[in-house]
Design a protein around this motif. Structure first.
Motif, mmCIF file in Angstrom:
data_model
loop_
_atom_site.group_PDB
_atom_site.id
_atom_site.type_symbol
_atom_site.label_atom_id
_atom_site.label_comp_id
_atom_site.label_asym_id
_atom_site.label_seq_id
_atom_site.Cartn_x
_atom_site.Cartn_y
_atom_site.Cartn_z
ATOM 1 N N ALA A 302 0.852 -1.201 0.000
ATOM 2 C CA ALA A 302 0.000 0.000 0.000
ATOM 3 C C ALA A 302 0.887 1.250 0.000
ATOM 4 N N ASP A 303 1.978 1.223 0.764
ATOM 5 C CA ASP A 303 2.917 2.368 0.771
ATOM 6 C C ASP A 303 3.499 2.597 -0.630
ATOM 7 N N VAL A 304 3.860 1.493 -1.305
ATOM 8 C CA VAL A 304 4.446 1.622 -2.644
ATOM 9 C C VAL A 304 3.433 2.248 -3.603
ATOM 10 N N VAL A 305 2.196 1.760 -3.556
ATOM 11 C CA VAL A 305 1.180 2.267 -4.477
ATOM 12 C C VAL A 305 0.882 3.741 -4.168
ATOM 13 N N THR A 306 0.856 4.102 -2.892
ATOM 14 C CA THR A 306 0.660 5.514 -2.525
ATOM 15 C C THR A 306 1.793 6.378 -3.074
ATOM 16 N N PHE A 307 3.013 5.847 -2.981
ATOM 17 C CA PHE A 307 4.184 6.557 -3.511
ATOM 18 C C PHE A 307 4.005 6.859 -5.005
ATOM 19 N N TYR A 308 3.636 5.833 -5.764
ATOM 20 C CA TYR A 308 3.433 6.051 -7.211
ATOM 21 C C TYR A 308 2.247 6.980 -7.466
ATOM 22 N N ASN A 309 1.183 6.802 -6.676
ATOM 23 C CA ASN A 309 -0.013 7.628 -6.896
ATOM 24 C C ASN A 309 0.302 9.113 -6.684
ATOM 25 N N ASN A 310 1.246 9.371 -5.759
ATOM 26 C CA ASN A 310 1.646 10.759 -5.488
ATOM 27 C C ASN A 310 2.664 11.284 -6.496
ATOM 28 N N GLY A 311 2.997 10.489 -7.494
ATOM 29 C CA GLY A 311 3.942 10.952 -8.510
ATOM 30 C C GLY A 311 5.390 10.683 -8.135
ATOM 31 N N GLY A 312 5.632 9.644 -7.312
ATOM 32 C CA GLY A 312 7.000 9.273 -6.954
ATOM 33 C C GLY A 312 7.621 10.257 -5.986
ATOM 34 N N GLY A 313 8.924 10.477 -6.123
ATOM 35 C CA GLY A 313 9.646 11.328 -5.171
ATOM 36 C C GLY A 313 9.864 12.725 -5.714
ATOM 37 N N THR A 314 10.986 13.324 -5.320
ATOM 38 C CA THR A 314 11.233 14.720 -5.691
ATOM 39 C C THR A 314 12.547 14.880 -6.449
ATOM 40 N N ASP A 315 13.091 13.793 -6.965
ATOM 41 C CA ASP A 315 14.397 13.862 -7.610
ATOM 42 C C ASP A 315 14.300 14.631 -8.941
ATOM 43 N N ALA A 316 15.283 15.483 -9.164
ATOM 44 C CA ALA A 316 15.283 16.303 -10.382
ATOM 45 C C ALA A 316 15.345 15.429 -11.636
ATOM 46 N N ASN A 317 15.982 14.260 -11.521
ATOM 47 C CA ASN A 317 16.130 13.390 -12.692
ATOM 48 C C ASN A 317 15.095 12.277 -12.755
ATOM 49 N N GLN A 318 14.023 12.440 -12.017
ATOM 50 C CA GLN A 318 13.011 11.379 -11.987
ATOM 51 C C GLN A 318 12.454 11.114 -13.389
ATOM 52 N N ASP A 319 12.223 9.843 -13.681
ATOM 53 C CA ASP A 319 11.685 9.418 -14.975
ATOM 54 C C ASP A 319 10.334 10.104 -15.222
#
Ligand code: HEC
Ligand code: HEC
Length: 373
Positions: A302-319
């Motif tokens: 559930a944590d993983v899916v929430t992470f993706y639902n929120n658009g992942g993290g904040t990395d400048a090079n995020q896919d």
């Protein structure tokens, strides 16, 4: 197609041409639909049985205290249930222990994909590095030769006298026996929720863009913006291990690096745009292998899916494919139900686990002056 893409992949996984082709095919939606059961591999039974005993034998570590199975635990899907791995005493790991189920079918190994050759090299690294078993393989070879059961097993397997070279062949042969089976997904046994989750996975949620093929992995590195695990920067034993790794693996300015650079160690892009990429992991057997991600920072699916639902993290090079998904609570639950349907029967029977006690108290050779080699 972006003309630069193939050459970048080729440099990253030099010998994994199959994976390059698979990745290029996976870019087309039709190929991504190939989600069949994981195929079993051809295995030499005697070599695999020998590899199994070696996998569970602590004498393969420097102080004879830990074996491969200390971290790759059958009851935990051949992972260890910890956010970050332990290591040989005096050291601690800086990565999450991955499952070994289906690992023999990968094109490149470790979370950064740093070994793109074969499992023989992965086994060598696992035995010799301090962050795993800290063993001098020349000593290991002599230790193994003392055990009459091994002498016989090596001979019966066609290897002749025990040697470190054949240890590095026999363990991979055992790893080839670890294939997923019995998942509800493969048996066509999906609940309605899981079926709806599968549609989201392929469609609106965009997961299949990277999690493709029978293992649900494209065997490529991507930046999904997973946050750092602060433990690596606050626990001295973990930090020492990471700094030492950075030094010998050639991370530029390693003393001043404050993050896990991931697949950058393969490509060393001068603009740093490859920093924070990690290999797409398999999505099979997730029910057994929590916590998740290369650094174990996500406790539940559930944590993983929430992470993706929120658009992942904040990395400048995020896919760019990782973006807010706008999934409802029910859709998120469906996605979790689908991910759970990819877990099958635990591989905990005698076929995959050395059940006999490994007797290390065999009679020693009393007088080497009278022994014949
Ligand atoms: C101290 C814990 C530990 C021990 C002992 C250990 N491993 Fe691992 N193993 C790990 C961790 C952690 C990783 C991931 C490391 C990384 O990504 O840098 C890993 C990665 C692997 C991988 C790559 C999996 C993948 O999906 O890329 C294989 C294969 C593997 N180990 C096999 C073995 C074998 C064989 C042994 C025994 C010779 C062994 N390991 C001993 C912790 C351990
Ligand atoms: C751009 C490629 C990409 C997309 C799209 C993507 N993933 Fe991932 N996924 C990854 C990578 C790379 C990792 C490993 C990241 C890490 O370890 O830091 C990962 C990790 C995971 C994990 C953790 C597995 C483990 O054993 O640690 C799960 C579960 C997962 N993804 C599910 C999904 C779901 C569900 C979706 C869709 C909502 C999705 N992924 C979309 C690339 C992707």
């Amino acid at each position: 197609m972006n003309r630069k893409l193939p050459s970048r992949i080729v440099r990253l996984v030099p010998l994994a041409t199959g994976a390059v082709i698979a990745a290029m095919l996976a870019a087309s939606p039709a190929a991504a639909a190939d989600f069949g059961p994981v195929k079993t591999m051809k295995v030499d039974a005697k070599k695999a049985a020998l590899g199994k005993r070696l996998f569970f034998d602590p004498r393969l570590s420097g102080d004879a205290a830990i074996s491969c199975s200390t971290c790759h635990i059958p009851d935990k899907g051949f992972a260890d249930g910890l956010p970050l791995a332990k290591a040989y005493p005096g050291s601690e790991g800086f990565r999450n222990t991955p499952t070994l189920i289906n690992a023999a079918q990968k094109a490149a190994w470790f979370h950064d994909g740093r070994i793109g050759t074969n499992l023989n090299d992965v086994t060598r690294e696992s035995i010799t590095e301090t962050y795993s078993m800290n063993m001098d393989m020349r000593l290991m070879q002599e230790r193994i030769k003392q055990d009459p059961i091994y002498v016989k097993m090596f001979k019966d397997a066609g290897y002749g006298e025990p040697s470190n070279g054949s240890v590095r062949k026999a363990i991979p042969e055992f790893l080839k026996t670890l294939t997923s089976r019995g998942a509800p997904f493969d048996k066509g046994n999906l609940s309605d929720a899981a079926q709806r989750g599968f549609e989201l996975f392929k469609g609106k949620a965009g997961c299949a863009q990277c999690h493709s093929g029978d293992r649900f992995s494209d065997d490529q590195p991507h930046n999904t913006g997973v946050p750092e695990n602060p433990e690596i920067w606050s626990n001295p034993l973990r930090h020492i291990t990471y700094v030492a790794f950075g030094m010998f693996i050639g991370i530029e300015n390693y003393m001043n690096v404050r993050r896990d650079v991931g697949a950058h160690i393969r490509t060393h892009k001068s603009d740093g745009s490859d920093i924070g990429k990690f290999m797409t992991p398999t999505l099979r057997e997730l029910k057994q292998t929590a916590p998740y991600m290369h650094n174990g920072t996500m406790a539940t699916l559930a944590d993983v899916v929430t992470f993706y639902n929120n658009g992942g993290g904040t990395d400048a090079n995020q896919d760019s494919r990782i973006k807010p998904l706008g999934l409802s609570k029910e859709e998120r639950a469906n996605l979790v139900a689908f991910l759970e349907s990819l877990s099958g029967d635990p591989l905990t029977g005698p076929e995959h686990v050395w059940k006999d006690k490994i007797n290390v108290n065999y009679a020693a050779i009393e007088n080497w002056l009278q022994a014949k080699n």
